[in-house]
Design a protein around this motif. Structure first.
Motif, PDB file in Angstrom:
ATOM      1  N   ASP A  19       0.859  -1.173   0.000  1.00  0.00           N
ATOM      2  CA  ASP A  19       0.000   0.000   0.000  1.00  0.00           C
ATOM      3  C   ASP A  19       0.901   1.230   0.000  1.00  0.00           C
ATOM      4  OD1 ASP A  19       0.934   0.181   2.601  1.00  0.00           O
ATOM      5  OD2 ASP A  19      -0.990  -0.211   3.544  1.00  0.00           O
ATOM      6  N   VAL A  20       0.311   2.396  -0.015  1.00  0.00           N
ATOM      7  CA  VAL A  20       1.086   3.630  -0.098  1.00  0.00           C
ATOM      8  C   VAL A  20       2.017   3.779   1.099  1.00  0.00           C
ATOM      9  CG1 VAL A  20       0.900   6.148  -0.181  1.00  0.00           C
ATOM     10  CG2 VAL A  20      -0.682   4.754  -1.488  1.00  0.00           C
ATOM     11  N   LYS A  21       1.554   3.378   2.270  1.00  0.00           N
ATOM     12  CA  LYS A  21       2.374   3.502   3.476  1.00  0.00           C
ATOM     13  C   LYS A  21       3.630   2.633   3.378  1.00  0.00           C
ATOM     14  CE  LYS A  21       2.143   3.052   8.471  1.00  0.00           C
ATOM     15  NZ  LYS A  21       1.365   2.615   9.621  1.00  0.00           N
ATOM     16  N   VAL A  22       3.475   1.410   2.893  1.00  0.00           N
ATOM     17  CA  VAL A  22       4.622   0.510   2.734  1.00  0.00           C
ATOM     18  C   VAL A  22       5.579   1.059   1.680  1.00  0.00           C
ATOM     19  CG1 VAL A  22       5.325  -1.801   2.017  1.00  0.00           C
ATOM     20  CG2 VAL A  22       3.366  -1.530   3.525  1.00  0.00           C
ATOM     21  N   TRP A  42       5.962   4.182   0.744  1.00  0.00           N
ATOM     22  CA  TRP A  42       6.608   5.369   1.296  1.00  0.00           C
ATOM     23  C   TRP A  42       7.737   4.974   2.249  1.00  0.00           C
ATOM     24  CZ3 TRP A  42       7.320  10.115   0.079  1.00  0.00           C
ATOM     25  CH2 TRP A  42       7.704  11.055   1.023  1.00  0.00           C
ATOM     26  N   SER A  43       7.471   3.967   3.086  1.00  0.00           N
ATOM     27  CA  SER A  43       8.502   3.469   4.008  1.00  0.00           C
ATOM     28  C   SER A  43       9.683   2.894   3.240  1.00  0.00           C
ATOM     29  CB  SER A  43       7.918   2.414   4.938  1.00  0.00           C
ATOM     30  OG  SER A  43       6.934   2.962   5.763  1.00  0.00           O
ATOM     31  N   LYS A  67      11.799   5.773   1.953  1.00  0.00           N
ATOM     32  CA  LYS A  67      12.608   6.382   3.011  1.00  0.00           C
ATOM     33  C   LYS A  67      13.788   5.481   3.370  1.00  0.00           C
ATOM     34  CE  LYS A  67       9.109   7.261   5.837  1.00  0.00           C
ATOM     35  NZ  LYS A  67       8.331   7.734   6.999  1.00  0.00           N
ATOM     36  N   TYR A  92      11.997  -4.663   4.203  1.00  0.00           N
ATOM     37  CA  TYR A  92      12.724  -3.418   4.450  1.00  0.00           C
ATOM     38  C   TYR A  92      14.231  -3.648   4.446  1.00  0.00           C
ATOM     39  CZ  TYR A  92       8.191  -1.430   5.657  1.00  0.00           C
ATOM     40  OH  TYR A  92       6.893  -1.010   5.617  1.00  0.00           O
TER      41      TYR A  92
END
Length: 154
Positions: A60-63, A65-66, A69, A129
């Motif tokens: 999703d967008v949160k993943v 974005w992470s 970063k 990650y």
């Protein structure tokens, strides 16, 4: 929260694997050619498969974005390591030794057993990650790291 019993179990298993490999080599169960083949297997097949498997999760967008970063942080760490490799060793006069020290500063071996440890502690998201963080490390390994040993002849 980190499950320390799981972490200790993982470390014990890794220690057992290393011990089995050491015993197999000492008893000549694994020859020098076999050792090279096992290394090639890990680098060419196991490690890429491990990285591919790490991306099998819901995005999703949160993943994303992470991941972005983490990629930027990984790139900044590699740039810092490259800078340090150039300024930390002026006192080393032996050219070959200096190049090895520079390479060791630029290139970490965290990606080999590091992925296993990260997955054991943080699960699939941690492995994802960790794989993203190691992309800049691989890039620097095959560019700046390789350049350490291609500038002189042995």
């Amino acid at each position: 929260m980190i499950d320390f019993s799981n972490l200790l179990t993982l470390q014990f298993l890794l220690l057992c694997y290393m011990l089995i490999g050491w015993i197999a080599r000492k008893l000549n169960i694994v020859s020098e050619e076999g050792k090279i083949s096992i290394t090639d297997l890990v680098i060419s097949i196991v490690l890429p498969c491990n990285i591919i498997v790490s991306f099998y999760m819901d995005m999703d967008v949160k993943v994303l974005w992470s991941m972005g970063k983490i990629f930027v942080i990984g790139m900044l760490v590699q740039i810092l390591q490259l800078f340090l490799s150039r300024v930390v060793y002026p006192h080393v006069k032996d050219f070959r030794r200096k190049k090895v020290l520079e390479y060791g500063t630029i290139c970490s071996n965290a990606g080999f057993l590091g992925n296993t440890v990260v997955e054991g502690i943080y699960g699939a998201p941690g492995l994802l990650y960790g794989a993203v963080y190691l992309i800049p490390a691989r890039l620097f390994l095959w560019t700046a790291g390789l350049a350490c040993f291609t500038t002189f002849s042995i």
